[in-house]
Enzyme design. Structure first.
Site, PDB file in Angstrom:
ATOM      1  CE  LYS A 238     -15.193 -36.915 -63.709  1.00 50.81           C
ATOM      2  NZ  LYS A 238     -14.754 -37.870 -63.157  1.00 50.81           N
ATOM      3  NE  ARG A 239     -10.120 -28.785 -70.085  1.00 46.13           N
ATOM      4  CZ  ARG A 239      -9.342 -27.828 -69.755  1.00 46.13           C
ATOM      5  NH1 ARG A 239      -7.990 -27.766 -70.361  1.00 46.13           N
ATOM      6  NH2 ARG A 239      -9.671 -26.467 -69.075  1.00 46.13           N
TER       7      ARG A 239
END
Ligand code: GLU
Length: 463
Positions: A238-239
């Site tokens: 997600k980062r």
């Protein structure tokens, strides 16, 4: 060439971009060769599989435009079929019942490790001729020497010594098939000619080839596509801006932008970046798949999305942005107004969410228009106020109050007063929109109408 491909997701989560890319490759390959593309739900992990994930995966496939041929297949509905094939292997002596417990197998693996060998099952039950019984699984009698060699569509030739493999489990003690067994049976029964999947499965392929051979099935062509990495080369998360397909949909991406982006992330046709769907179908023949891992670049994805937002016919863009405009609470907007808004703001928006957000200043009453402080400080000064006031006088009576004519009126005003655009355009833009955004001023004025245009100028004069 006869081409039948399949996408086989496990419904243990939403469709992620890695899976979506695999699905797109399989779909394109089938469409290119005018073959078939099947969808199979691998739901044998009863603990982790959920109907809501199947529904979500199907919705994402549809949103991406990946239609499949024939009925959807669920592995849980084919348990009898897998058992029949396991029985066939038992009858021909190519598989055997094994009574070793998990602890015993663990101990064998441990021992092999201690001897500096590959941790593997040691074939304890191979020649015991056991029958079925409580707690017994079925194992494949693997050949004990030789190499498994296959030509991978992406990675080239892969050779694995069978001494690396052990007698794998085909059917667990609870009667369910293992992944390798079910996949081989399904791919054979469904007539799959090309198995394209993530390279997390590449180590399964030699095992599956052994099952193909034991059953006398023709082997398909295999292609293992590398993982997608984050922009820093680490595992994608997600980062890095990586999300499930459903989240991109909510973010306001156009499905074709995501398709185009994902295809290029692992396949190339020279330096070309932008491909229509027809072009992709025409060009994607299963070659030129990149064997090294691609890095996910959220900026490039947004760049492509912005490109497609500008390129779409405005009526189509308006249709796509409507749910986002409704979500933003703008109330009922006619097609015409929505199209007008799209024309005004599409140049600078990178997503449908951004586009819908940009409509806000056009849809609030003058009294509720929010001004960007910086724009006001910079552009609304005594001398610009004077100019705006003079312009308002002209706008009060000019006829017709329509974009083209307003363009002429505005240009004439600038000329007649010995001004440059810079002397008034930023002030007018701030007055009308509240910030330095939006498209042509004459279009904005035409959209607002005379009354609203004058009211906004008036309000700015008192700032
Ligand atoms: N169900 C497997 C997965 O989701 C795919 C198996 C395959 O394509 O062979 O990883």
């Amino acid at each position: 060439m006869n081409v039948v491909t399949r996408f086989a997701p496990s419904p243990t989560g939403h469709l992620h971009i890695g899976g979506a890319r695999t699905a797109i490759f399989c779909w394109l390959m089938a469409r290119h060769y005018k073959g078939q593309f099947h969808l199979r739900i691998e739901d044998t992990d009863l603990l982790r599989s959920r109907q809501e994930y199947t529904d979500s995966i199907l919705a994402s496939m549809k949103w991406l435009g990946l239609d499949w041929d024939g009925e959807l297949t669920y592995q849980t509905q084919r348990m009898d079929l897998y058992r029949q094939y396991v029985n066939r292997l038992l009858e021909s002596g190519q598989a055997y019942w094994c009574s070793c417990t998990a602890e015993e197998v663990d101990a064998m693996r441990q021992k092999a490790k201690e001897l500096g060998l590959k941790p593997r099952y040691n074939g304890h039950c191979r020649d015991l001729h056991l029958g079925p019984g409580e707690g017994r699984c079925v194992r494949l009698k693997c050949p004990q020497e030789g190499k498994i060699v296959f030509d991978d569509m992406v990675k080239g030739r892969i050779a694995v010594d069978v001494s690396e493999l052990d007698d794998m489990v085909l059917q667990r003690a609870d009667g369910t098939p293992t992944y390798n067994m079910a996949v081989v049976v399904d791919d054979h029964e469904m007539g799959i000619t090309h198995v394209i999947r993530g390279d997390d499965h590449v180590s399964n392929t030699p095992r599956q080839i052994l099952i193909y051979r034991a059953l006398g099935f023709q082997e398909p062509v295999f292609g293992h596509v590398p993982m997608i990495l984050g922009s820093d080369g680490a595992k994608l998360s997600k980062r890095h801006g990586a999300r499930a397909v459903i989240e991109y949909e909510k973010d306001g991406l156009l499905p074709h932008a995501l398709v185009n982006y994902l295809v290029r992330l692992g396949w190339s046709h020279g330096d070309q970046e932008i491909f229509s769907l027809d072009e992709l179908v025409e060009l994607f023949d299963g070659t030129h798949l990149n064997p090294s891992a691609a890095r996910f670049d959220v900026n490039k994805l947004q760049w492509l999305n912005a490109h497609y937002m500008r390129a779409l016919p405005v009526a189509e863009l308006a249709r796509l942005v409507r749910p986002f405009a409704e979500e933003a609470g703008y109330g009922d907007l006619s097609d015409e107004r929505l199209q007008g808004l799209c024309t005004l703001f599409r140049e600078r928006a990178k997503t449908l969410v951004e586009l819908a957000a940009a409509f806000a200043p056009m849809l609030v009453g003058t009294a509720d228009l929010a001004y960007d402080e910086k724009a006001v400080t910079k552009n609304i000064r005594p001398e610009t106020k004077e100019r705006l006031q003079a312009l308002a006088t002209v706008l009060k009576t000019c006829e017709p109050f329509e974009a083209e004519h307003l363009n002429t009126v505005f240009n004439d005003f600038v000329k007649d007063n010995n001004l440059t655009f810079k002397d008034i355009a930023p002030a007018l833009r701030t007055a009308l929109v509240g910030f330095m955004g939006g498209s042509h001023l004459h279009d904005i004025m035409a959209f607002l109408g005379r009354e609203e245009t004058l009211a906004r100028i008036e309000r700015t004069l008192s700032l």
